[in-house]
Design a protein around this motif. Structure first.
Motif, PDB file in Angstrom:
ATOM      1  N   ALA A  93       0.826  -1.213   0.000  1.00 25.26           N
ATOM      2  CA  ALA A  93       0.000   0.000   0.000  1.00 25.26           C
ATOM      3  C   ALA A  93       0.858   1.260   0.000  1.00 25.26           C
ATOM      4  O   ALA A  93       1.859   1.346   0.700  1.00 25.26           O
ATOM      5  CB  ALA A  93      -0.921   0.002   1.212  1.00 25.26           C
ATOM      6  N   LEU A  94       0.437   2.203  -0.801  1.00 25.37           N
ATOM      7  CA  LEU A  94       1.139   3.478  -0.932  1.00 25.37           C
ATOM      8  C   LEU A  94       0.592   4.460   0.094  1.00 25.37           C
ATOM      9  O   LEU A  94      -0.613   4.594   0.247  1.00 25.37           O
ATOM     10  CB  LEU A  94       0.902   4.011  -2.351  1.00 25.37           C
ATOM     11  N   ARG A  95       1.497   5.115   0.803  1.00 27.53           N
ATOM     12  CA  ARG A  95       1.094   6.153   1.759  1.00 27.53           C
ATOM     13  C   ARG A  95       1.433   7.514   1.187  1.00 27.53           C
ATOM     14  O   ARG A  95       2.545   7.737   0.740  1.00 27.53           O
ATOM     15  CB  ARG A  95       1.825   6.005   3.086  1.00 27.53           C
ATOM     16  N   ILE A  96       0.447   8.410   1.241  1.00 24.78           N
ATOM     17  CA  ILE A  96       0.653   9.798   0.838  1.00 24.78           C
ATOM     18  C   ILE A  96       0.172  10.633   2.019  1.00 24.78           C
ATOM     19  O   ILE A  96      -1.030  10.770   2.234  1.00 24.78           O
ATOM     20  CB  ILE A  96      -0.122  10.147  -0.451  1.00 24.78           C
ATOM     21  N   GLY A  97       1.116  11.108   2.793  1.00 21.88           N
ATOM     22  CA  GLY A  97       0.763  11.803   4.033  1.00 21.88           C
ATOM     23  C   GLY A  97       0.098  10.823   4.973  1.00 21.88           C
ATOM     24  O   GLY A  97       0.643   9.761   5.263  1.00 21.88           O
ATOM     25  N   VAL A  98      -1.095  11.139   5.434  1.00 17.21           N
ATOM     26  CA  VAL A  98      -1.828  10.233   6.320  1.00 17.21           C
ATOM     27  C   VAL A  98      -2.770   9.321   5.537  1.00 17.21           C
ATOM     28  O   VAL A  98      -3.401   8.440   6.108  1.00 17.21           O
ATOM     29  CB  VAL A  98      -2.636  11.018   7.387  1.00 17.21           C
ATOM     30  N   ASP A  99      -2.859   9.536   4.229  1.00 17.43           N
ATOM     31  CA  ASP A  99      -3.777   8.760   3.393  1.00 17.43           C
ATOM     32  C   ASP A  99      -3.107   7.522   2.811  1.00 17.43           C
ATOM     33  O   ASP A  99      -1.897   7.490   2.587  1.00 17.43           O
ATOM     34  CB  ASP A  99      -4.303   9.622   2.242  1.00 17.43           C
ATOM     35  N   GLU A 100      -3.922   6.519   2.571  1.00 17.89           N
ATOM     36  CA  GLU A 100      -3.488   5.301   1.896  1.00 17.89           C
ATOM     37  C   GLU A 100      -4.465   5.076   0.742  1.00 17.89           C
ATOM     38  O   GLU A 100      -5.457   4.379   0.890  1.00 17.89           O
ATOM     39  CB  GLU A 100      -3.523   4.138   2.887  1.00 17.89           C
ATOM     40  N   PRO A 101      -4.204   5.718  -0.405  1.00 20.92           N
ATOM     41  CA  PRO A 101      -5.184   5.720  -1.494  1.00 20.92           C
ATOM     42  C   PRO A 101      -5.313   4.417  -2.270  1.00 20.92           C
ATOM     43  O   PRO A 101      -6.201   4.292  -3.104  1.00 20.92           O
ATOM     44  CB  PRO A 101      -4.686   6.839  -2.404  1.00 20.92           C
TER      45      PRO A 101
END
Length: 190
Positions: A82-90
């Motif tokens: 899973a890719l994390r972008i900031g606090v999100d996991e899109p």
């Protein structure tokens, strides 16, 4: 004072009447009683699933996510978690330039959910990835599907999902799920 009371009474009754009229004209689409591969493997009937849709949707969704991520991590050399972008996991994982998110079914059309689909897809596209949504069921909410496509997602449902997985991994997950249950018996050793 009585005119004000009547006025308030009329206004409140108007609200109730308008909702009554709205409720009475509301039509519900036929219940989708079609089974899917996950329902079949666990012996979940449509009537059992209807008893608590939210529970079954959540549990089958997590099962689906784990099946897909395990399969892709095992069979795809260019897999990443899973890719994390900031606090999100899109997304749940990536294979090459495909950012893959899994859903059992999308039935929520609330504005927060729709905004999330749009923004997550756009975040992934901005990073040069192709957002791919793999959905087991085909009875998804149209507004949610539109939000996903608007956000840049490639949306695959039902058999398209299983075809994509087979092409990507060389593994026929649909056939494997069918092989796990024969004549009502689970073939998975405990």
């Amino acid at each position: 004072m009585s005119n004000q009371a009547n006025s308030l009474d009329d206004q409140l009754k108007h609200v109730l009447r308008s909702y009554r009229d709205s409720f009475s004209s509301k039509t519900y689409s036929e219940e989708n009683d079609d089974p899917d591969p996950l329902m079949d493997v666990f012996g979940i009937t449509p009537s059992l699933k209807r008893e608590n849709r939210q529970y079954w949707g959540r549990e089958l969704g997590m099962c689906w996510q784990l099946l897909v991520t395990q399969l892709l991590s095992h069979n795809c050399r260019n897999y990443s978690p899973a890719l994390r972008i900031g606090v999100d996991e899109p997304c749940d994982c990536c294979v090459g330039s495909d950012a893959i998110d899994t859903k059992y079914r999308i039935g929520s059309g609330d504005s927060g959910t729709l905004k999330k689909f749009k923004s997550y897809g756009q975040l992934l596209v901005q990073r040069g990835l192709r957002p791919v949504l793999l959905i087991v069921r085909e009875d998804n909410l149209n507004a949610a599907m539109t939000a996903c496509v608007t956000g840049g997602w490639t949306v695959l449902q039902g058999q398209q999902t299983f075809d994509y997985i087979r092409t990507l991994s060389g593994f026929d997950l649909a056939a494997w799920l069918k092989s796990c249950k024969v004549n009502g018996e689970f073939l998975i050793n405990r």
